[in-house]
Motif scaffolding. Structure first.
Motif, mmCIF file in Angstrom:
data_model
loop_
_atom_site.group_PDB
_atom_site.id
_atom_site.type_symbol
_atom_site.label_atom_id
_atom_site.label_comp_id
_atom_site.label_asym_id
_atom_site.label_seq_id
_atom_site.Cartn_x
_atom_site.Cartn_y
_atom_site.Cartn_z
ATOM 1 N N VAL A 136 3.138 -1.855 -12.252
ATOM 2 C CA VAL A 136 2.054 -1.169 -12.180
ATOM 3 C C VAL A 136 2.336 -0.118 -10.938
ATOM 4 C CG1 VAL A 136 0.221 -2.822 -13.002
ATOM 5 C CG2 VAL A 136 1.271 -3.023 -10.706
ATOM 6 N N ARG A 137 3.635 0.254 -10.764
ATOM 7 C CA ARG A 137 4.076 1.311 -9.936
ATOM 8 C C ARG A 137 4.435 2.446 -11.009
ATOM 9 N NH1 ARG A 137 4.233 0.293 -4.299
ATOM 10 N NH2 ARG A 137 4.479 -1.927 -3.851
ATOM 11 N N PRO A 138 3.626 3.073 -11.671
ATOM 12 C CA PRO A 138 4.085 4.271 -12.710
ATOM 13 C C PRO A 138 4.423 5.551 -11.916
ATOM 14 C CG PRO A 138 1.555 4.139 -12.692
ATOM 15 C CD PRO A 138 1.927 3.278 -11.539
ATOM 16 N N LEU A 139 4.074 5.718 -10.817
ATOM 17 C CA LEU A 139 4.463 7.107 -10.090
ATOM 18 C C LEU A 139 5.676 7.091 -9.473
ATOM 19 C CD1 LEU A 139 0.917 7.988 -8.427
ATOM 20 C CD2 LEU A 139 1.527 8.401 -10.628
ATOM 21 N N ILE A 140 6.472 6.018 -9.658
ATOM 22 C CA ILE A 140 7.899 5.939 -9.197
ATOM 23 C C ILE A 140 8.582 7.402 -9.731
ATOM 24 C CG2 ILE A 140 8.506 4.557 -11.077
ATOM 25 C CD1 ILE A 140 10.183 4.662 -7.571
ATOM 26 N N THR A 141 9.262 7.874 -8.859
ATOM 27 C CA THR A 141 10.143 9.035 -9.333
ATOM 28 C C THR A 141 11.465 8.580 -9.484
ATOM 29 O OG1 THR A 141 10.894 9.641 -7.080
ATOM 30 C CG2 THR A 141 8.719 10.571 -7.796
ATOM 31 N N PRO A 142 12.094 9.481 -10.550
ATOM 32 C CA PRO A 142 13.614 9.183 -10.911
ATOM 33 C C PRO A 142 14.260 9.364 -9.638
ATOM 34 C CG PRO A 142 12.267 10.504 -12.596
ATOM 35 C CD PRO A 142 11.206 10.362 -11.701
ATOM 36 N N VAL A 183 8.096 2.444 3.596
ATOM 37 C CA VAL A 183 7.242 3.534 4.153
ATOM 38 C C VAL A 183 6.468 3.216 5.386
ATOM 39 C CG1 VAL A 183 7.063 4.819 1.957
ATOM 40 C CG2 VAL A 183 5.178 3.067 2.760
ATOM 41 N N PRO A 184 6.383 3.886 6.521
ATOM 42 C CA PRO A 184 5.795 3.488 7.585
ATOM 43 C C PRO A 184 4.277 3.311 7.437
ATOM 44 C CG PRO A 184 6.573 5.683 7.890
ATOM 45 C CD PRO A 184 7.171 5.117 6.605
ATOM 46 N N ILE A 185 3.846 2.417 8.115
ATOM 47 C CA ILE A 185 2.309 2.198 8.246
ATOM 48 C C ILE A 185 1.925 3.232 9.330
ATOM 49 C CG2 ILE A 185 0.402 0.433 9.071
ATOM 50 C CD1 ILE A 185 1.397 -0.293 6.532
ATOM 51 N N THR A 186 0.949 4.041 8.796
ATOM 52 C CA THR A 186 0.454 5.081 9.883
ATOM 53 C C THR A 186 -0.900 4.657 10.316
ATOM 54 O OG1 THR A 186 -0.495 6.367 7.995
ATOM 55 C CG2 THR A 186 1.713 6.923 8.736
ATOM 56 N N GLN A 187 -1.713 3.866 9.740
ATOM 57 C CA GLN A 187 -2.864 3.433 10.287
ATOM 58 C C GLN A 187 -2.976 2.577 11.674
ATOM 59 O OE1 GLN A 187 -2.230 1.694 6.811
ATOM 60 N NE2 GLN A 187 -4.358 1.936 5.890
ATOM 61 N N LEU A 214 3.644 8.204 -2.327
ATOM 62 C CA LEU A 214 2.840 8.418 -3.669
ATOM 63 C C LEU A 214 3.429 7.282 -4.620
ATOM 64 C CD1 LEU A 214 2.797 12.268 -4.059
ATOM 65 C CD2 LEU A 214 1.400 10.561 -2.810
ATOM 66 N N ASN A 215 4.371 6.359 -4.200
ATOM 67 C CA ASN A 215 4.773 5.227 -5.162
ATOM 68 C C ASN A 215 3.604 4.200 -5.215
ATOM 69 O OD1 ASN A 215 6.012 3.407 -6.621
ATOM 70 N ND2 ASN A 215 7.803 3.173 -5.318
ATOM 71 N N ILE A 246 -3.206 12.348 -8.228
ATOM 72 C CA ILE A 246 -1.727 12.589 -7.848
ATOM 73 C C ILE A 246 -0.918 13.238 -9.006
ATOM 74 C CG2 ILE A 246 0.551 11.682 -7.036
ATOM 75 C CD1 ILE A 246 -1.010 9.272 -5.620
ATOM 76 N N LEU A 247 -0.898 12.815 -10.139
ATOM 77 C CA LEU A 247 -0.312 13.197 -11.264
ATOM 78 C C LEU A 247 -0.774 14.663 -11.754
ATOM 79 C CD1 LEU A 247 0.041 10.400 -13.977
ATOM 80 C CD2 LEU A 247 2.077 11.595 -12.634
#
Lengths: 225, 225
Positions: B105-111, B131-135, B201-202, B217-218
């Motif tokens: 269920v991570r379909p936005l993974i990029t090649p 990825v860093p937590i920004t909150q 975006l992943n 996103i897509l």
């Protein structure tokens, strides 16, 4: 009980690859900041809205108000160099009652969550919306990295609501690095804050992707509605 | 160097208010899982793809393959009761080389990110995208809550890539509660993992809002492309 909203919009657009400050970017054809102000008005039509803007953004905002025929009553206040100063400037316009401090770039805030925050602040003295972190976490420290227990870890949102006098008192302290939001300022004076359940969709718009995401959420919400 | 991808798709759709398991929901008219598999194929056309599915979802997947004319070569393997067992089952089909374990269920993974992960795992033995937590964070503990320093705190993504033999060895251990992902399983045997920069975006699709977000996103990505 008088209610105030201090909407802080100091963004410079630096992280957006865009010349336009992010609070002025269009979301469904309307500046982000207008969505934000409208949510507070819908929550409480007698809300006193204080909008804090960097001085050089005020003419842009006035142009946008005119272009979009934006009628909502609000007071514009000049921001400071730091968010801490901006909030302090906004608080000067608040008298006795409850104040919510809100990020201008959280336009998806719902009137329902706004009302819950103000109600709980009235009852408990403070109300901070938080959402649980659902991702697996890892802590990086130079070359080392270790798994990081996310038990109890929550992301903090806005509006952060307080009794006006108590928050004003807290803001008398000089700025400290630990003051990352209004809750930490309040805690330094009053010891603790009350948290409540926020909303996963109460997104902070800091990148162009976030803007696309906000568009999508609004499209989805309006389909359901 | 042979490369394997173990795509784990055990979701039951419980959190989605939907009868359809989330990996089968349509994203731009195509099941989420097909987007995921295609990204791995685009990254490396000779990738050996092992798809781990709950046994009762396999007929649905076969129907979707037929309906969508999905031609991509892959092996379907039956999942276990827990993710740990599912990964272990998938690993049985891997021989010498590098394996990436990825959430279906991570379909936005990029090649591009897939290639960086496999390359770094080949060089360093393991590669975990973060990825860093920004909150702003706050830790809740019963009635108490305190501000929580986010310095160094990162969210963990997939694909998590390893040398096949080393990961198989790690998966010989009995399951422990601390095994929240493949990195923690690997660490228990081999001491540490290598992290690299993931992609904001992943996204992991766990709610219907996430699906709307992925659509947005897509749409945004394809406008730019």
């Amino acid at each position: 009980m008088q209610r105030f909203a201090v909407i802080v919009a100091g963004g410079r657009g630096l992280r957006m690859n865009s010349e336009i400050p992010k609070q002025f970017l269009l979301l469904r054809g309307k500046p982000v900041l207008m969505h934000t102000l409208e949510a507070f008005y819908v929550a409480y039509p007698d809300m006193q809205i204080i909008l804090v803007l960097p001085i050089d953004h005020i003419p842009t905002w006035q142009t946008l108000i005119s272009d979009h025929g934006f009628k909502l009553n609000h007071t514009v206040v000049e921001g400071g160099a730091e968010r801490f100063e901006s909030v302090k400037n906004g608080l000067k316009r608040c008298t006795n009652g409850i104040v919510g401090i809100h990020d201008g770039v959280r336009p998806l805030i719902t009137p329902e969550l706004i009302r819950r925050c103000y109600e709980q602040a009235e009852e408990r003295g403070s109300a901070i919306p938080v959402v649980p972190i659902t991702q697996s976490l890892r802590k990086l420290d130079g070359e080392r990295n270790v798994p990081f227990d996310r038990t109890g870890v929550h992301a903090v949102q806005t509006p952060q609501c307080f009794r006006v006098e108590a928050l004003k008192l807290a803001y008398q302290k000089p700025f400290q690095k630990a003051f990352t939001d209004d809750a930490t300022v309040y805690e330094a004076e009053h010891g603790s804050v009350h948290v409540l359940k926020g909303d996963e969709l109460n997104l902070k718009i800091t990148t162009l992707s976030d803007l696309h995401i906000a568009e999508a959420i609004l499209a989805g919400t309006q389909q359901q509605g």
